[in-house]
Structures are given as structure tokens and as C-alpha cells.
Design an enzyme around this catalytic site. Sequence first.
Site, PDB file in Angstrom:
ATOM      1  N   ASN A   1     128.662  59.485  35.813  1.00 16.21           N
ATOM      2  CA  ASN A   1     129.959  60.094  36.114  1.00 16.21           C
ATOM      3  C   ASN A   1     130.007  61.500  35.515  1.00 16.21           C
ATOM      4  OD1 ASN A   1     130.058  58.646  33.623  1.00 16.21           O
ATOM      5  ND2 ASN A   1     132.279  58.550  33.661  1.00 16.21           N
TER       6      ASN A   1
ATOM      7  N   CYS B   1     132.371  59.946  40.363  1.00 16.31           N
ATOM      8  CA  CYS B   1     131.880  58.679  39.791  1.00 16.31           C
ATOM      9  C   CYS B   1     130.354  58.626  39.823  1.00 16.31           C
ATOM     10  CB  CYS B   1     132.403  57.494  40.593  1.00 16.31           C
ATOM     11  SG  CYS B   1     134.157  57.194  40.436  1.00 16.31           S
TER      12      CYS B   1
ATOM     13  N   GLU C   1     128.371  56.246  40.861  1.00 12.49           N
ATOM     14  CA  GLU C   1     127.822  55.711  42.113  1.00 12.49           C
ATOM     15  C   GLU C   1     127.677  56.814  43.144  1.00 12.49           C
ATOM     16  OE1 GLU C   1     130.308  54.654  40.287  1.00 12.49           O
ATOM     17  OE2 GLU C   1     130.815  52.555  40.638  1.00 12.49           O
TER      18      GLU C   1
ATOM     19  N   CYS D   1     134.754  51.603  41.954  1.00 10.55           N
ATOM     20  CA  CYS D   1     136.117  51.862  42.418  1.00 10.55           C
ATOM     21  C   CYS D   1     136.157  51.790  43.947  1.00 10.55           C
ATOM     22  CB  CYS D   1     136.601  53.226  41.928  1.00 10.55           C
ATOM     23  SG  CYS D   1     135.916  54.621  42.846  1.00 10.55           S
TER      24      CYS D   1
END
Length: 132
Positions: A45, A56, A58, A90
Amino acid sequence: MEKETVLKLVKAAMEAREKAYAPYSNYHVGAAVLTTDGTVFTGCNVENASYGATNCAERTAIFKMVSEGYTKISAIAIAGGTAEAPAFPCGVCRQVVSEFAESGDISVIVASDEENYKLFTLDEIFPFAFML
Ligand code: THU
């Protein structure tokens, strides 16, 4: 998925987590995506003083993957949180994973450390994905 591959991804996500730039939340996250041809991309992140500009872990990993010419994910591991409350992706990241997932059966591995991880399918954590 083979346990060896799961552990490899968890380890890569844990290493990426060490690079997290999170001076505002102090919540450190790492991610590792496995492409269908076996290549691994990692990300962390990256926060910003203008909070909404934060990216983020990911999406950092996935955007790195796409910018290097790969567009098919066969698994993703996320490292963050605690054993009791690991860092689940998320909603925005679930949508982005879904864009590049080979299928709804891909593994989403949520880990707080190398001993504590759980496997889900993308369909389990993100049913009825939006698609065009
Ligand atoms: N974060 C991630 O990196 N991945 C997620 O799926 C959830 C949240 C980050 C964003 C922010 O830097 C910190 O965690 C706290 O929200």
C-alpha cells in the site's frame, strides 16, 4: 493449489508488506499476484497526505503486472492485519482482481503471517461481480 505455491505467494506478500508506505494509518499491507504463466508480481500500500490518493497493495501489484504486459491472474495473496482479523481485500480491490482473474475459481489467500493464512475462491468473497 499446491501448498508450496501458496507458501511462496504468502512469503512474497509478507516481503512486499515490509515496503508499505503507510505513515497515516500505520496499517501495512503486501500483496503477491501469480499470473497464469507462473510469474509473480508484488505490491504494497502507498498512502498519501491526500488520503483518497492512497493505493492499496493489491492494486499496486496488479497494476505492476498489467504494466509489464500480463493480464491473467491465477491467484493472489494478501498479507496484513492479525491472525484474528487478517486484511481482506477492500471492495475496490475485489473488483480489480475480478477484472483480471482467469475465472471465479482463482484462490484469494489472506495471511497475517506465514503460519496463519486462509484460502478462498474469488467467487466466495466477490459474487455477482460487475462486468461489461
Ligand atoms: N489497504 C490495502 O492495502 N488493501 C486493502 O484491501 C485494504 C486497505 C490499505 C489502504 C490503506 O493504506 C490502509 O490499508 C488502511 O486502510
